[in-house]
Enzyme design. Structure first.
Site, PDB file in Angstrom:
ATOM      1  N   ARG A  68     -29.928  63.036 108.718  1.00  0.00           N
ATOM      2  CA  ARG A  68     -28.540  63.351 108.391  1.00  0.00           C
ATOM      3  C   ARG A  68     -27.718  63.580 109.659  1.00  0.00           C
ATOM      4  O   ARG A  68     -28.188  64.204 110.602  1.00  0.00           O
ATOM      5  CB  ARG A  68     -28.467  64.592 107.491  1.00  0.00           C
ATOM      6  CG  ARG A  68     -29.029  64.367 106.098  1.00  0.00           C
ATOM      7  CD  ARG A  68     -28.951  65.608 105.252  1.00  0.00           C
ATOM      8  NE  ARG A  68     -29.760  66.701 105.791  1.00  0.00           N
ATOM      9  CZ  ARG A  68     -29.918  67.877 105.193  1.00  0.00           C
ATOM     10  NH1 ARG A  68     -29.300  68.128 104.046  1.00  0.00           N
ATOM     11  NH2 ARG A  68     -30.666  68.808 105.731  1.00  0.00           N
ATOM     12  N   ASP A  73     -23.944  64.820 111.499  1.00  0.00           N
ATOM     13  CA  ASP A  73     -22.845  65.770 111.313  1.00  0.00           C
ATOM     14  C   ASP A  73     -21.492  65.072 111.329  1.00  0.00           C
ATOM     15  O   ASP A  73     -21.382  63.878 111.607  1.00  0.00           O
ATOM     16  CB  ASP A  73     -22.877  66.824 112.419  1.00  0.00           C
ATOM     17  CG  ASP A  73     -24.102  67.712 112.343  1.00  0.00           C
ATOM     18  OD1 ASP A  73     -24.612  67.915 111.227  1.00  0.00           O
ATOM     19  OD2 ASP A  73     -24.538  68.203 113.405  1.00  0.00           O
ATOM     20  N   TYR A  83     -31.785  59.104 119.091  1.00  0.00           N
ATOM     21  CA  TYR A  83     -30.345  59.324 119.185  1.00  0.00           C
ATOM     22  C   TYR A  83     -29.848  58.873 120.549  1.00  0.00           C
ATOM     23  O   TYR A  83     -30.589  58.863 121.535  1.00  0.00           O
ATOM     24  CB  TYR A  83     -30.003  60.804 118.999  1.00  0.00           C
ATOM     25  CG  TYR A  83     -30.074  61.297 117.583  1.00  0.00           C
ATOM     26  CD1 TYR A  83     -28.939  61.331 116.785  1.00  0.00           C
ATOM     27  CD2 TYR A  83     -31.270  61.736 117.034  1.00  0.00           C
ATOM     28  CE1 TYR A  83     -28.985  61.793 115.476  1.00  0.00           C
ATOM     29  CE2 TYR A  83     -31.342  62.199 115.726  1.00  0.00           C
ATOM     30  CZ  TYR A  83     -30.188  62.223 114.951  1.00  0.00           C
ATOM     31  OH  TYR A  83     -30.252  62.674 113.654  1.00  0.00           O
ATOM     32  N   ARG A 115     -27.240  67.472 121.101  1.00  0.00           N
ATOM     33  CA  ARG A 115     -25.978  67.869 121.721  1.00  0.00           C
ATOM     34  C   ARG A 115     -26.156  69.071 122.647  1.00  0.00           C
ATOM     35  O   ARG A 115     -25.458  69.210 123.654  1.00  0.00           O
ATOM     36  CB  ARG A 115     -24.944  68.154 120.638  1.00  0.00           C
ATOM     37  CG  ARG A 115     -24.490  66.886 119.896  1.00  0.00           C
ATOM     38  CD  ARG A 115     -23.766  67.201 118.605  1.00  0.00           C
ATOM     39  NE  ARG A 115     -22.580  68.020 118.831  1.00  0.00           N
ATOM     40  CZ  ARG A 115     -21.871  68.557 117.836  1.00  0.00           C
ATOM     41  NH1 ARG A 115     -22.234  68.357 116.572  1.00  0.00           N
ATOM     42  NH2 ARG A 115     -20.805  69.281 118.108  1.00  0.00           N
TER      43      ARG A 115
END
Length: 269
Positions: free
Chosen positions: A49, A51, A109, A196
């Site tokens: 999932r 954001d 990612y 992040r």
């Protein structure tokens, strides 16, 4: 019957993947399109999932349906009904024991930093601007402390619902293409905001505000109280997920070609 597909999306205007009340999400759009094709309610599950504001280059999604439709009908129908910023790349039947989330061996990612004194008026929703020069040699050195199986409690954000903070980072690659710095991270799974937060630490090292060994200190401290900033969502991309060969989920040559096209775009910007 069960199907799996790869989908790319521009997450700029969406409130993330997971459907929520009163806001637009990727999952809601996909389920609405599938349910129209099937004339019945269909729910989907993704590999990871994302954001609000996060994008995907190849998100992996599966769904099941008792309604008989061939692969081409699902594929063509989805792309005709979905918004232009959500595109199904491929779709195929898959065995009943496949699960987009639980069958995944790894997830990857990508984070994109625009490293130039002046900001750009273009692509502002697709990178994070850092005006001061980043030393990627220092960033690479510090990133090596994160490779392997560790407790990444120091790199999760409040609200994380993961059962365990122990994750295994298989690779962390940092490279520069002109004014863009690309950071690719692959792990078995990730904590909430983990990528992040890692990038936020690496930026401090790249700016020479912290020594490379500081990242190791943060890792070993296992403290959720941050001494660094979480970088914005717009520079983050879900790259892809890998699965056991028995599922034949993704044509690696297709992924490589698509990935090269993506990096070529930024190299010529």
């Amino acid at each position: 019957m069960k199907f799996v597909f790869g989908v790319e999306y521009d997450g700029s205007i969406y409130h993330g993947w997971q459907k929520q009340k009163s806001v637009l999400t990727i999952q809601e759009c996909i389920e609405h399109a599938l349910s129209k094709i099937a004339n019945s309610k269909i729910e989907v599950i993704c590999a990871g999932r994302t954001d609000k504001g996060v994008h995907a280059i190849t998100q992996i999604v599966h769904f099941s349906s008792l309604i008989i439709r061939n692969e081409e009908v699902w594929f063509t129908g989805l792309n005709s009904l979905l918004p232009k910023n959500i595109t199904v790349l491929w779709l195929k039947k898959v065995s009943s024991n496949f699960h987009a989330r639980f069958s995944a061996l790894s997830r990857s990612y990508r984070y994109i930093i625009f490293n130039r004194k002046n900001r750009s008026s273009f692509l502002k929703n697709y990178y994070f601007h850092v005006r001061n020069f980043l030393d990627i040699y220092k960033m690479k050195t510090s990133s090596q402390f994160l490779i392997g199986n560790h407790d990444f409690s120091s790199f999760k954000s409040s609200g994380c619902q993961s059962f365990s903070s122990r994750k295994n980072i298989f690779s962390l690659i940092i490279y520069r293409i002109n004014d863009f710095i690309i950071i690719d991270i692959t792990a078995n799974s990730f904590l909430y905001h983990m990528v992040r937060n890692i990038v936020g630490c690496l930026i401090l090292v790249g700016l020479s505000k912290k020594k490379p060994e500081w990242v190791q200190y943060i890792l070993q401290k296992k403290d959720i109280k941050k001494t660094y900033s979480t970088v914005p969502a717009q520079g983050l991309y879900f790259l892809f997920a890998s699965y056991p060969d028995c599922f034949s989920i993704l044509n690696q040559s297709f992924l490589l070609k698509k990935n090269n096209l993506f990096t070529h775009f930024f190299s010529n910007f």
